[in-house]
Design a protein around this motif. Sequence first.
Motif, mmCIF file in Angstrom:
data_model
loop_
_atom_site.group_PDB
_atom_site.id
_atom_site.type_symbol
_atom_site.label_atom_id
_atom_site.label_comp_id
_atom_site.label_asym_id
_atom_site.label_seq_id
_atom_site.Cartn_x
_atom_site.Cartn_y
_atom_site.Cartn_z
ATOM 1 N N UNK A 61 0.803 -1.221 0.000
ATOM 2 C CA UNK A 61 0.000 0.000 0.000
ATOM 3 C C UNK A 61 0.834 1.269 0.000
ATOM 4 N N UNK A 62 1.943 1.278 0.743
ATOM 5 C CA UNK A 62 2.762 2.478 0.833
ATOM 6 C C UNK A 62 3.367 2.836 -0.525
ATOM 7 N N UNK A 63 3.930 1.845 -1.206
ATOM 8 C CA UNK A 63 4.527 2.120 -2.516
ATOM 9 C C UNK A 63 3.458 2.449 -3.548
ATOM 10 N N UNK A 64 2.331 1.741 -3.482
ATOM 11 C CA UNK A 64 1.233 2.009 -4.419
ATOM 12 C C UNK A 64 0.790 3.463 -4.314
ATOM 13 N N UNK A 65 0.603 3.952 -3.085
ATOM 14 C CA UNK A 65 0.160 5.331 -2.895
ATOM 15 C C UNK A 65 1.223 6.322 -3.336
ATOM 16 N N UNK A 66 2.493 6.034 -3.020
ATOM 17 C CA UNK A 66 3.571 6.959 -3.388
ATOM 18 C C UNK A 66 3.680 7.132 -4.892
ATOM 19 N N UNK A 67 3.631 6.016 -5.619
ATOM 20 C CA UNK A 67 3.752 6.110 -7.074
ATOM 21 C C UNK A 67 2.502 6.743 -7.695
ATOM 22 N N UNK A 68 1.347 6.531 -7.082
ATOM 23 C CA UNK A 68 0.128 7.208 -7.563
ATOM 24 C C UNK A 68 0.290 8.718 -7.459
ATOM 25 N N UNK A 69 0.802 9.181 -6.320
ATOM 26 C CA UNK A 69 0.959 10.624 -6.112
ATOM 27 C C UNK A 69 2.013 11.215 -7.048
ATOM 28 N N UNK A 70 3.096 10.479 -7.252
ATOM 29 C CA UNK A 70 4.129 10.973 -8.167
ATOM 30 C C UNK A 70 3.587 11.058 -9.594
ATOM 31 N N UNK A 71 2.804 10.053 -9.986
ATOM 32 C CA UNK A 71 2.202 10.089 -11.320
ATOM 33 C C UNK A 71 1.191 11.226 -11.421
#
Length: 626
Positions: A61-71
């Motif tokens: 979940x942490x990486x999923x959210x981080x990459x969503x925000x960066x995108x």
Amino acid sequence: MRTIIFFACLVACMTAHGYIDHRNAKVDSAEQVLLSNKHLSDKERLSCYSILIRGYIGKDGEKHERYCREMLALTYKMDAKNVRESALYNLGLQSYGQEKYQEAERYFLWALAVTDSMKNDKRYTESDIDDNLSQLYGAIGNLYNIQDKALLAIEYYQKALPIFEKHGWLESQTILHHNVAELWLSMGNNKKAEAEYLKAIKTGEASGDSLMAALPRKGLVKIYIEEGDYEKARQTILPAYDYYHSHRKEETSDYPEVLASMTKLHLMDVHTDLAKAKAYATEALSLVNGEMMMETQCDIYAAATMVAIEEHRWQQALEYALKSIHENDDEATYGDIGCYELLAQIYMQLGNKEQASIFIKKVRTLQERLSTRNYQSGLSQMEVLYETAQKEAQIVTLDKQRSLYLWLLAAAIIAITALVAGFVLMVVMHKRKRALLAAKVALEAETKERRILARDLHDGLGGMLSLLRMKLVNQGDGSPRDLLDDIIIELRRTAHHLMPEELLKNGLASALNDFAVSVPGAIFQAVGDIHLEKDVELVLYRCAYELVNNALKHAQASSISIQLMQDEHEVTLTVSDNGRGIQRGTVSGEGMGLQNIRERIESYNGRIDIVSAESKGTDINIILPL
């Protein structure tokens, strides 16, 4: 809690197409590419983010959210609306999975607004928009469904239906009708539930998928059994039983539910077959386990209770009946009403009139409570639907008025002379120039005042402090001298940023770079050839200065990124930080600093976009047209 099949299918699709064989292949390689020192284009970054988001959903979940925000941040730079919708949708799914339902709703509605803006953008096809709307309507419907907001859930499911029908997506139509039927059933409206189940059976059979044809039957048969219609119940359940029995190893949650219905079918008046009913109940009981949904367990134990009653095994019936109800009365559903009645009957047979009286009273109390709850919840949801309908009606009215005004304006332009048209245009241009001039005059006045103040601070007060330091040095007292050193440095820094000489001499990019060097943890990057008018450079510098100070003072950020980008049409300033974010509800009631920034950029027909989440940092984009 009802099973929400539509959501499960969406996640399964994403996982099947995005995660299989990604763990050790595409996900790892995409991360390595991002972490490498290679210069990547924006499109290459988006491609990496898409792989990582699909790969980490439901896994990290942490990486999923981080990459969503960066995108998401990158989509503003690229003006990629469809990708922005995808990032927001995935953030909504992430919040949904964490049971942060209000946050999920905000992301889904935001994604809807982005999709709406795509309708007038020629880069996107009707199919692109339909794909987005169908998944968003379904996701929002599931969101309200899981919160027992049945009417709101039905409203959004129904919005998706025309899209499914237009494209002939029969399986999606089946699942949608099934979900709506389940919602009506949960509210005790058997008539509307029956109508939706029948629609689901029709589309399910047309799809040619045996699961889709069987799925709605296991819900519909409960209505017919409750109404005592044996023939309809038999015709409905037998095809479903054939499917689930032949797939009992795969359909481990639905097959026991069908067995419970088969048990009740063979206990119906005039058509009772106790031997078959007991066989089905025994098989269903053998399949009960801790992972089974509570409603399914209750249904199985209720069926077993009915068999035990028929055999006059009252103590065994009592044991099953107590397992067929929710332990907490507040969680009781319409299904508990029938079980309370069975318990009252059992206790009467066991001679315990006091307990029988208690459960008779519970029947009445639960009926009243569920009726009141549904009524109050319905009113609340109807208010939301009414407000939504009012807003949509206003939009339609405004669109009609706008069309009328356009026709009138066209007629007026044809009727009036070129001289009058030129005069009107001249007046409009004059007003715009005057507004811009006023903004520039105010900015020039502010600039002049800042230059005078900066010079006075540096030359006057700064010189006096330097003289005082020299005297202290001569006296040999080091402590005040160190303090004065700090004061002088701070004074010069303040004077420098009031009117930075680097900005006047070498332009905005150089000034921002100097500013970033002076701030611990800050970095600056310029993209493109930056050539701007002096007043625009000053506005952007002031905005950057204010945003960085906000990140340091209020967000307690330790890392700040300042990015400046210019193309043919606009200049974009982005300030990102890893601080504690803007607290919920504070963006609308923002502080004086952000208000000042808004006023500055609105004078230049610019806009500000804020993406923030608590403890996740903030991305602020300022876009000025050139």
